[in-house]
Design an enzyme around this catalytic site. Structure first.
Site, mmCIF file in Angstrom:
data_model
loop_
_atom_site.group_PDB
_atom_site.id
_atom_site.type_symbol
_atom_site.label_atom_id
_atom_site.label_comp_id
_atom_site.label_asym_id
_atom_site.label_seq_id
_atom_site.Cartn_x
_atom_site.Cartn_y
_atom_site.Cartn_z
ATOM 1 N N HIS A 1 39.297 3.196 28.126
ATOM 2 C CA HIS A 1 40.455 2.472 27.583
ATOM 3 C C HIS A 1 39.951 1.459 26.551
ATOM 4 C CE1 HIS A 1 43.468 3.417 30.861
ATOM 5 N NE2 HIS A 1 42.349 3.720 31.499
ATOM 6 N N HIS B 1 37.554 8.972 30.739
ATOM 7 C CA HIS B 1 38.133 8.329 29.547
ATOM 8 C C HIS B 1 37.831 6.838 29.530
ATOM 9 C CE1 HIS B 1 41.175 8.200 32.745
ATOM 10 N NE2 HIS B 1 41.562 7.040 32.230
HETATM 11 P P1 AMP Z 1 43.411 5.706 34.406
HETATM 12 O O1 AMP Z 1 44.194 4.836 35.337
HETATM 13 O O2 AMP Z 1 42.164 5.034 33.907
HETATM 14 O O3 AMP Z 1 43.155 7.089 34.972
HETATM 15 O O4 AMP Z 1 44.310 5.829 33.122
HETATM 16 C C1 AMP Z 1 45.064 6.938 32.764
HETATM 17 C C2 AMP Z 1 45.884 6.514 31.578
HETATM 18 O O5 AMP Z 1 46.443 7.666 30.979
HETATM 19 C C3 AMP Z 1 47.071 5.583 31.928
HETATM 20 O O6 AMP Z 1 46.907 4.352 31.247
HETATM 21 C C4 AMP Z 1 48.292 6.366 31.442
HETATM 22 O O7 AMP Z 1 49.279 5.543 30.875
HETATM 23 C C5 AMP Z 1 47.697 7.320 30.432
HETATM 24 N N1 AMP Z 1 48.412 8.582 30.246
HETATM 25 C C6 AMP Z 1 48.862 9.415 31.204
HETATM 26 N N2 AMP Z 1 49.445 10.491 30.648
HETATM 27 C C7 AMP Z 1 49.347 10.336 29.306
HETATM 28 C C8 AMP Z 1 49.766 11.096 28.178
HETATM 29 N N3 AMP Z 1 50.410 12.267 28.311
HETATM 30 N N4 AMP Z 1 49.509 10.622 26.940
HETATM 31 C C9 AMP Z 1 48.887 9.442 26.779
HETATM 32 N N5 AMP Z 1 48.453 8.669 27.809
HETATM 33 C C10 AMP Z 1 48.683 9.110 29.043
#
Ligand code: AMP
Ligand code: ZN
Length: 136
Positions: free
Chosen positions: A101, A99
């Protein structure tokens, strides 16, 4: 991919605040935003990280990142945008479905970026350059 939270969001098995979708990608709001409007671009197919994601899919993700960036500026008044991708736990990845950001920034919001930068030592920069080129 079983037990992948982003695959479940793509399939609609768990809720999300979707803001954009096309054949290849889905974009929804991060539940814990750095600033309001912080969005996540995910491929609809499961890939764990940048290494496993096909180039065409990465290109589709970046196309969506551009679209969302412009909307965050025009509609939410963002002063700037960070586009980042965390790969592996050492880089802060906690969800192992690739993903990007897209983070709206406001002047003076104080979100820390890349602490601990330092200059290269004598000769180090050329060494590092050669190593990286050797792996391409
Ligand atoms: P990463 O640290 O790059 O793996 O980021 C994962 C992101 O997913 C974090 O910023 C979380 O806040 C976000 N996240 C986790 N669960 C959910 C969810 N159910 N809906 C939306 N965002 C989420
Ligand atoms: Zn997944």
């Amino acid at each position: 991919m079983e037990n992948c939270i982003f695959c479940k969001i793509v399939k609609g098995e768990i809720p999300s605040n979707k803001i954009y979708e096309d054949e290849n990608v889905l974009v929804f709001l991060d539940i814990a935003p750095v600033n309001l409007g912080h969005s996540l671009i995910v491929p609809k197919k499961h890939f764990a990280n940048i290494y496993e994601t096909p180039e065409e899919t990465l290109a589709e993700m970046m196309k969506a990142a551009k679209k969302i960036s412009k909307a965050l500026k025009s509609e939410l008044g963002a002063d700037g945008i960070n586009v980042t991708m965390n790969n592996d736990p050492a880089a802060g990845q906690i969800i192992f479905h690739s993903h990007i950001h897209v983070i709206p920034r406001l002047s003076g919001d104080g979100f820390p970026l890349w602490h601990g930068r330092r200059p290269y030592q004598e000769g180090e920069m050329n060494e590092v350059e050669k190593k990286i080129i050797g792996g391409l």
